[in-house]
Scaffold this motif. Structure first.
Motif, short mmCIF file in Angstrom:
data_model
loop_
_atom_site.label_atom_id
_atom_site.label_comp_id
_atom_site.label_asym_id
_atom_site.label_seq_id
_atom_site.Cartn_x
_atom_site.Cartn_y
_atom_site.Cartn_z
N GLN A 46 0.71 -0.95 0.04
CA GLN A 46 -0.10 -0.05 0.14
C GLN A 46 1.01 1.32 0.05
O GLN A 46 0.30 2.28 -0.64
CB GLN A 46 -0.95 0.04 1.27
N TRP A 47 1.93 1.15 0.68
CA TRP A 47 2.80 2.37 0.65
C TRP A 47 4.11 2.20 -0.05
O TRP A 47 4.85 3.12 0.09
CB TRP A 47 3.23 2.48 2.38
N ALA A 48 4.45 1.33 -1.04
CA ALA A 48 5.28 1.23 -1.81
C ALA A 48 5.71 2.44 -2.55
O ALA A 48 6.92 2.85 -2.99
CB ALA A 48 5.27 -0.24 -2.67
N TRP A 49 4.70 3.10 -3.13
CA TRP A 49 4.94 4.26 -3.83
C TRP A 49 5.78 5.41 -3.27
O TRP A 49 6.66 6.04 -4.09
CB TRP A 49 3.67 4.88 -4.54
N ILE A 50 5.52 5.52 -1.89
CA ILE A 50 6.47 6.32 -1.22
C ILE A 50 8.07 6.04 -1.24
O ILE A 50 8.94 6.98 -1.39
CB ILE A 50 5.85 6.52 0.33
N ALA A 51 8.22 4.71 -1.09
CA ALA A 51 9.57 3.94 -1.14
C ALA A 51 10.24 4.48 -2.54
O ALA A 51 11.14 4.65 -2.88
CB ALA A 51 9.47 2.70 -0.83
N TRP A 52 9.54 3.98 -3.76
CA TRP A 52 9.80 4.44 -5.01
C TRP A 52 10.23 5.90 -5.02
O TRP A 52 11.32 6.31 -5.54
CB TRP A 52 8.72 4.09 -5.96
N LEU A 53 9.49 6.82 -4.65
CA LEU A 53 9.76 8.21 -4.72
C LEU A 53 10.89 8.62 -3.92
O LEU A 53 11.88 9.22 -4.51
CB LEU A 53 8.53 9.14 -4.25
N VAL A 54 11.42 8.03 -2.85
CA VAL A 54 12.28 8.14 -1.97
C VAL A 54 13.71 7.52 -2.72
O VAL A 54 14.75 8.47 -2.87
CB VAL A 54 12.25 7.73 -0.52
#
Length: 157
Positions: A13-21
């Motif tokens: 659910q929160w993988a998109w934040i990891a990708w942006l970082v």
């Protein structure tokens, strides 16, 4: 086991934040290295982000990002580097420009001491490459540079 499933669902659910970082981190590192490697990894991360937005699970996003980054590194980076270096000045400079340069012995040259005037007008202290003496007035060629001393050999022309 239920806690692990919840944890894995939260990662997805929160993988998109990891990708942006990761993308931001790779771009910052690329700005410091200027080698296009981390730029290609950022592109791979962008593909992983898009895969996540399309609904793929986090493990599939990782695989897609890794494959995309490898493809970018192997197929996009070499032509980019070639285009970047196409405009470089092909003229040799510094020590490289002195290799093979001709000149004349101003003082007798031995393994220990000597002096030459090169064809570019520079005057250098010199040593004989093989230890054999070179007498004043002999034509020479630079073989190597050791500090501020030209290592020379006689030229027979």
């Amino acid at each position: 086991m239920d806690g692990l499933a919840t944890f894995l669902a939260d990662i997805g659910q929160w993988a998109w934040i990891a990708w942006l970082v990761l993308i931001a981190l790779f771009l910052v590192i690329e700005m410091l290295t200027l080698d296009f490697t981390f730029l290609m990894l950022a592109f791979g991360g962008l593909v992983g982000l898009v895969a996540g937005l399309l609904g793929l699970p986090w493990w599939a996003q990782l695989i897609v990002a890794a494959v995309a980054a490898a493809m970018f590194i192997f197929f996009l980076r070499p032509p980019l580097l070639h285009r970047l270096r196409r405009g470089e000045d092909p003229a040799k400079s510094n020590v490289d420009a002195l290799m093979g340069l001709r000149g004349t012995a101003l003082l007798d040259i031995t393994q220990i001491t000597g002096q030459v005037k090169l064809s570019n007008g520079d005057i250098w202290t010199a040593r004989s490459v093989d230890g054999a003496p070179i007498i004043t007035g002999t034509r020479i060629a630079v073989v190597d540079i050791s500090g501020a001393t030209a290592i020379v050999r006689p030229v027979t022309e």
